[in-house]
Design an enzyme around this catalytic site. Sequence first.
Site, PDB file in Angstrom:
ATOM      1  N   ASP A  98      38.353  48.073  38.028  1.00 37.41           N
ATOM      2  CA  ASP A  98      38.721  47.317  36.825  1.00 37.41           C
ATOM      3  C   ASP A  98      39.336  48.240  35.781  1.00 37.41           C
ATOM      4  OD1 ASP A  98      38.942  45.003  35.344  1.00 37.41           O
ATOM      5  OD2 ASP A  98      36.930  45.164  34.482  1.00 37.41           O
TER       6      ASP A  98
ATOM      7  N   ASN B 106      41.389  35.875  40.722  1.00 37.13           N
ATOM      8  CA  ASN B 106      42.549  36.578  40.159  1.00 37.13           C
ATOM      9  C   ASN B 106      43.870  35.813  40.328  1.00 37.13           C
ATOM     10  OD1 ASN B 106      41.290  39.911  40.915  1.00 37.13           O
ATOM     11  ND2 ASN B 106      41.282  38.809  38.980  1.00 37.13           N
TER      12      ASN B 106
HETATM   13  C1  IPE Z   1      37.226  42.054  38.999  1.00 32.61           C
HETATM   14  O1  IPE Z   1      38.040  42.359  37.922  1.00 32.61           O
HETATM   15  C2  IPE Z   1      38.025  41.773  40.215  1.00 32.61           C
HETATM   16  C3  IPE Z   1      38.600  42.939  40.886  1.00 32.61           C
HETATM   17  C4  IPE Z   1      38.337  44.178  40.591  1.00 32.61           C
HETATM   18  C5  IPE Z   1      39.488  42.656  41.970  1.00 32.61           C
HETATM   19  P1  IPE Z   1      38.536  41.240  36.906  1.00 32.61           P
HETATM   20  O2  IPE Z   1      39.087  41.969  35.739  1.00 32.61           O
HETATM   21  O3  IPE Z   1      39.440  40.294  37.570  1.00 32.61           O
HETATM   22  O4  IPE Z   1      37.174  40.510  36.564  1.00 32.61           O
HETATM   23  P2  IPE Z   1      36.787  39.627  35.341  1.00 32.61           P
HETATM   24  O5  IPE Z   1      37.686  38.428  35.365  1.00 32.61           O
HETATM   25  O6  IPE Z   1      36.973  40.462  34.119  1.00 32.61           O
HETATM   26  O7  IPE Z   1      35.336  39.287  35.579  1.00 32.61           O
HETATM   27  C1  IPE Z   2      41.784  45.615  37.738  1.00 30.87           C
HETATM   28  O1  IPE Z   2      42.286  45.816  36.461  1.00 30.87           O
HETATM   29  C2  IPE Z   2      42.855  45.262  38.722  1.00 30.87           C
HETATM   30  C3  IPE Z   2      42.687  43.967  39.363  1.00 30.87           C
HETATM   31  C4  IPE Z   2      41.751  43.103  39.096  1.00 30.87           C
HETATM   32  C5  IPE Z   2      43.658  43.605  40.376  1.00 30.87           C
HETATM   33  P1  IPE Z   2      42.525  44.614  35.458  1.00 30.87           P
HETATM   34  O2  IPE Z   2      43.887  44.070  35.686  1.00 30.87           O
HETATM   35  O3  IPE Z   2      41.422  43.636  35.544  1.00 30.87           O
HETATM   36  O4  IPE Z   2      42.494  45.376  34.066  1.00 30.87           O
HETATM   37  P2  IPE Z   2      41.779  44.917  32.724  1.00 30.87           P
HETATM   38  O5  IPE Z   2      40.384  44.538  33.054  1.00 30.87           O
HETATM   39  O6  IPE Z   2      42.576  43.772  32.198  1.00 30.87           O
HETATM   40  O7  IPE Z   2      41.859  46.126  31.848  1.00 30.87           O
HETATM   41 MG    MG Z   3      39.673  43.325  34.500  1.00 30.31          MG
END
Ligand code: IPE
Ligand code: IPE
Ligand code: MG
Length: 195
Positions: A8, A56
Amino acid sequence: VHIAVIMDGNGRWAQRQGLPRVEGHRKGVESVRTIVEESARIGIEQLTLYCLSSENWKRPSAELDFLMYLLEQYMVEERPTIKHNDIRVSTIGRREGIPTSVQAEMDETIAMSRGNKGMRLCLAINYGGRTKLIDAVKNIAQEVQKGNLEAEQITESVINEHLYTTGMTDPDLLIRTAGEMRISNFLLYQIAYTE
Ligand code: IPE
Ligand code: IPE
Ligand code: MG
């Protein structure tokens, strides 16, 4: 030892640098490369990376397209590293929604690494812990219906077998990068005793 990672913070990292979110994803792939190689080097047996959750798909389509492009590129470009480090690649998650060209590269990398004996690298792509449980329950019910299994014979190991396709153990350690403390529908059943 089995380590699982909820990857994340890509977007926030990019924001702090004044860059578009997708640049955070590009940088994230570099971190994945380091983690995979280093884990193999120090003898970690299993590494499971949460790459894309079933939730996602709600993200903007341009971002999703870029994630699919990165995934395809990773599957192709990592082959020499996977071979060199004797890594066995597998995936968990539903294939629906993933472009066929990306699926083809995933399949080729999985097939190419099938005989490898080193670290197991499992990529969770379009994965959701609850949908996985639903799929497992459906499959078990079908086996009972066919008469291959008695309801009384449904044990933890039967459930485990249906949750993972490759006979992996439960994670010992779960890491979520970027500082938040959420599970985000990752390996719900398997993390019962994970640190
Ligand atoms: C969790 O990250 C999913 C992955 C790492 C693939 P997200 O950023 O999508 O999760 P939420 O929505 O903040 O819980
Ligand atoms: C994790 O980083 C990548 C995926 C979930 C694919 P994020 O895209 O969730 O990054 P933040 O949480 O918005 O910083
Ligand atoms: Mg995230």
